[in-house]
Design an enzyme around this catalytic site. Sequence first.
Site, short mmCIF file in Angstrom:
data_model
loop_
_atom_site.label_atom_id
_atom_site.label_comp_id
_atom_site.label_asym_id
_atom_site.label_seq_id
_atom_site.Cartn_x
_atom_site.Cartn_y
_atom_site.Cartn_z
N GLN A 1 75.31 40.85 25.45
CA GLN A 1 73.88 40.98 25.17
C GLN A 1 73.30 42.18 25.92
O GLN A 1 72.46 42.91 25.39
CB GLN A 1 73.15 39.70 25.58
CG GLN A 1 71.63 39.78 25.54
CD GLN A 1 71.07 40.00 24.16
OE1 GLN A 1 71.69 39.65 23.17
NE2 GLN A 1 69.88 40.60 24.08
N GLU A 2 73.79 42.41 27.13
CA GLU A 2 73.27 43.50 27.95
C GLU A 2 73.78 44.87 27.50
O GLU A 2 73.00 45.82 27.38
CB GLU A 2 73.64 43.26 29.42
CG GLU A 2 72.89 42.13 30.09
CD GLU A 2 71.42 42.48 30.33
OE1 GLU A 2 71.05 43.66 30.16
OE2 GLU A 2 70.66 41.57 30.69
#
Length: 495
Positions: A314-315
């Site tokens: 996600q990052e």
Amino acid sequence: MSRIRHHRFIQSCLVISTLLITLTGCQVESEPKTKLEQIRERGILRVSTLNNQLSYYIGSNGPTGLDYDLAKAFAEKLEVKLEITPAYTYSGLFPALERNEVDIIAANMTITPERLQKFRPGPVYYYVSQQVVYKKGSWRPRNIKNLTQLDENLTIVKDSSFEGTLIKLKEKYPNLDWNTAADTDVSELLKKVATGEIHYTLADSVELSLTQRIHPDLAVAFEVTEDQPVAWFLQQTEDDSLQALLIEFFGELKESGKLALLEEKYFGHVESFDYVDTRAFIRALESKLPKWEPLFKKYAGDFDWRFLAALSYQESHWNPLAKSPTGVRGMMMLTLPTAQSVGVKNRLNPEQSIRGGAEYLRRIVKRVPDSITEHEKIWFALASYNIGFGHMMDARRLTQRLGGDPDSWTDVKDNLPLLRQQRYYRYLRYGFARGDEAQNYVENIRRYYQSIIGYEQEQANKLKQEELTVEDLQVIDVPLSSAEASVSQAIETKK
């Protein structure tokens, strides 16, 4: 003479009394024990379930799954050990119950007229609908009449609830045909639809939503049924002792809110589905994750390494050189102050970044109030990872003001977007925040995490199918005192 008669009378009374006591004792001993008494005397609750990503699977910290968690809680209520018998297909579940080899089937199965004829359902704990599934890019049938006009047949699991549905529909649509597949399960047929081996199948709505995280090309053609109740199943006998306690157990879970928490934990994130994003994630899962998996496992600590991997995707999409205009960098996209606080000297070093990100998340989890359920703390921590701990606490306070539960992730996540609105944030301690982004952030990570679990489960099942015949079952004893049994628990294979 009278003394002799009196003596004989006393002897007769003693003999009769002895006989009565003996007969009474025999009646007590011969009176059958209730099912509940048998389980308590045995000290073991025997539960059969399906080995899939919803009911039961082995996670990094041991057994997990919705039906597993429920069965374990029920065994604790009974104060007995839990013995789980996981199966890979539906075919072995009900025969084992009929042979009295298990006490309960807990396998997210719907209540159907056919099952009610032979078995007794427990309380309903959620609902699903039956859906026709096809592969994106192929022809989509819109209704049952379309299915009767197909050259390619529908394929379903033999002796499943789907077969019963189609048999009823055939009364109205005589040209409706289908194939049945024995010794398989719905997840396997869904995979075959995704790969083009078969054209159509039937699946329940929750299982399809979970499987789309692994096979995003799957799509819903149309719904065949309205919502159907899901329940556990018991033997059909006059003894209702076990069912009575199950009703009490599920009633307590619903009243306390614990059932809602479990449902949120296992499929609270499945409603939203992004086809393009999921396809990209599956490609990255196959091509990028193997390289970084050892580092996630090394620094996960108490976290499930797959969860840490989902957070990292996600990052940064597992790009160790990722940078953003706001100044965050690396696999875990750390700010400079955060990196310094966890001892990271080079944010673009993937090992340092993963170690630092895991440590930072660990610190946030410790700050989350203890009034929040343990398995929900992580969602609050993730929101904090994204927008800051202060804003997360603001969202909890706002939720309470609006009449919600500040300790419930379901309630708080619904109010996170309000942190953008002036009429709300002007009264909050930390002011404006992009709460909607934090909401999406957490839900995305949950979906990525589910995809990794499903993908691993699919690979593991391939190996299991090679090692075991369909009739083979594994019996797993779960000690009462072990809330998170390790993967290395004793496993005995029954032939």
